[in-house]
Motif scaffolding. Structure first.
Motif, PDB file in Angstrom:
ATOM      1  N   ASP A 287      10.760  18.175 -25.720  1.00 33.38           N
ATOM      2  CA  ASP A 287      11.181  16.943 -25.059  1.00 33.38           C
ATOM      3  C   ASP A 287      12.664  16.708 -25.319  1.00 33.38           C
ATOM      4  N   ARG A 288      13.278  15.864 -24.520  1.00 33.08           N
ATOM      5  CA  ARG A 288      14.665  15.447 -24.816  1.00 33.08           C
ATOM      6  C   ARG A 288      14.733  14.767 -26.165  1.00 33.08           C
ATOM      7  N   ASN A 289      13.637  14.135 -26.558  1.00 31.76           N
ATOM      8  CA  ASN A 289      13.511  13.537 -27.872  1.00 31.76           C
ATOM      9  C   ASN A 289      13.028  14.640 -28.819  1.00 31.76           C
ATOM     10  N   PRO A 290      13.777  14.980 -29.880  1.00 32.17           N
ATOM     11  CA  PRO A 290      13.341  16.050 -30.778  1.00 32.17           C
ATOM     12  C   PRO A 290      12.054  15.731 -31.529  1.00 32.17           C
ATOM     13  N   GLY A 291      11.570  14.511 -31.403  1.00 28.37           N
ATOM     14  CA  GLY A 291      10.335  14.119 -32.062  1.00 28.37           C
ATOM     15  C   GLY A 291       9.112  14.211 -31.168  1.00 28.37           C
ATOM     16  N   ALA A 292       9.240  14.931 -30.040  1.00 29.06           N
ATOM     17  CA  ALA A 292       8.101  15.055 -29.123  1.00 29.06           C
ATOM     18  C   ALA A 292       8.098  16.433 -28.481  1.00 29.06           C
ATOM     19  N   THR A 293       6.904  16.903 -28.151  1.00 25.55           N
ATOM     20  CA  THR A 293       6.735  18.183 -27.468  1.00 25.55           C
ATOM     21  C   THR A 293       5.771  17.984 -26.307  1.00 25.55           C
ATOM     22  N   HIS A 294       6.081  18.596 -25.177  1.00 29.73           N
ATOM     23  CA  HIS A 294       5.205  18.561 -24.004  1.00 29.73           C
ATOM     24  C   HIS A 294       4.416  19.858 -23.927  1.00 29.73           C
ATOM     25  N   TRP A 295       3.148  19.731 -23.623  1.00 27.94           N
ATOM     26  CA  TRP A 295       2.322  20.899 -23.278  1.00 27.94           C
ATOM     27  C   TRP A 295       1.956  20.747 -21.819  1.00 27.94           C
ATOM     28  N   HIS A 296       2.587  21.542 -20.970  1.00 22.65           N
ATOM     29  CA  HIS A 296       2.268  21.531 -19.545  1.00 22.65           C
ATOM     30  C   HIS A 296       1.071  22.449 -19.336  1.00 22.65           C
ATOM     31  N   ILE A 297      -0.017  21.867 -18.867  1.00 21.61           N
ATOM     32  CA  ILE A 297      -1.258  22.616 -18.689  1.00 21.61           C
ATOM     33  C   ILE A 297      -1.261  23.254 -17.301  1.00 21.61           C
ATOM     34  N   VAL A 298      -1.531  24.536 -17.256  1.00 19.78           N
ATOM     35  CA  VAL A 298      -1.621  25.240 -15.992  1.00 19.78           C
ATOM     36  C   VAL A 298      -3.096  25.363 -15.650  1.00 19.78           C
ATOM     37  N   ARG A 299      -3.473  24.768 -14.546  1.00 19.92           N
ATOM     38  CA  ARG A 299      -4.878  24.816 -14.111  1.00 19.92           C
ATOM     39  C   ARG A 299      -5.143  26.126 -13.392  1.00 19.92           C
ATOM     40  N   ARG A 300      -6.160  26.818 -13.842  1.00 16.04           N
ATOM     41  CA  ARG A 300      -6.547  28.062 -13.176  1.00 16.04           C
ATOM     42  C   ARG A 300      -7.431  27.719 -12.002  1.00 16.04           C
ATOM     43  N   ARG A 301      -7.196  28.394 -10.890  1.00 16.47           N
ATOM     44  CA  ARG A 301      -7.993  28.129  -9.682  1.00 16.47           C
ATOM     45  C   ARG A 301      -9.107  29.107  -9.560  1.00 16.47           C
TER      46      ARG A 301
END
Length: 122
Positions: free
Chosen positions: A108-122
């Motif tokens: 994240d832009r904030n060093p105190g956060a992390t994003h997990w972008h989930i990829v949906r399998r079709r």
């Protein structure tokens, strides 16, 4: 207007928020329509064990729901209130989730956060 809006009341918010300042909702939709869930695991006096339990619960909800990602606020790891231990444990668990379910981890832009972008399998 913020990049996100509350899924419950539509209030514009600047980012995925733990809860909407207007209605208290904890789900947000990006303006492009993608839904993200946020969990703060480090700012209510959590132990590492409690932080991991909160993360696991949020990850299960994100995977079971129609979410496009999970934003985990883990603190920036200053050593204050054990946030460095929480950050290390969270990042290790997020890597394991990414390895198991796919997706992408993004700082994240904030060093105190992390994003997990989930990829949906079709």
């Amino acid at each position: 207007m913020g990049e996100f809006e509350c899924r419950q009341c539509g209030n514009p918010i600047g980012s995925v928020a733990e809860e909407c300042p207007k209605c208290g909702g904890n789900e947000a939709t990006r303006q492009d329509g993608k839904r993200y869930l946020e969990v703060d695991v480090a700012h209510a006096g959590e132990t590492v064990e409690r932080a991991m339990a909160k993360l696991n619960q949020a990850a299960s909800k994100a995977l079971a729901g129609a979410y496009h990602g999970l934003r985990v606020v883990h603190g920036y790891g200053s050593g204050h209130h054990h946030t460095h231990l929480i950050k290390e444990a969270v990042q290790k668990r997020l890597v394991a989730l990414q390895d198991k379910y796919g997706g992408q981890l993004i700082q994240d832009r904030n060093p105190g956060a992390t994003h997990w972008h989930i990829v949906r399998r079709r």
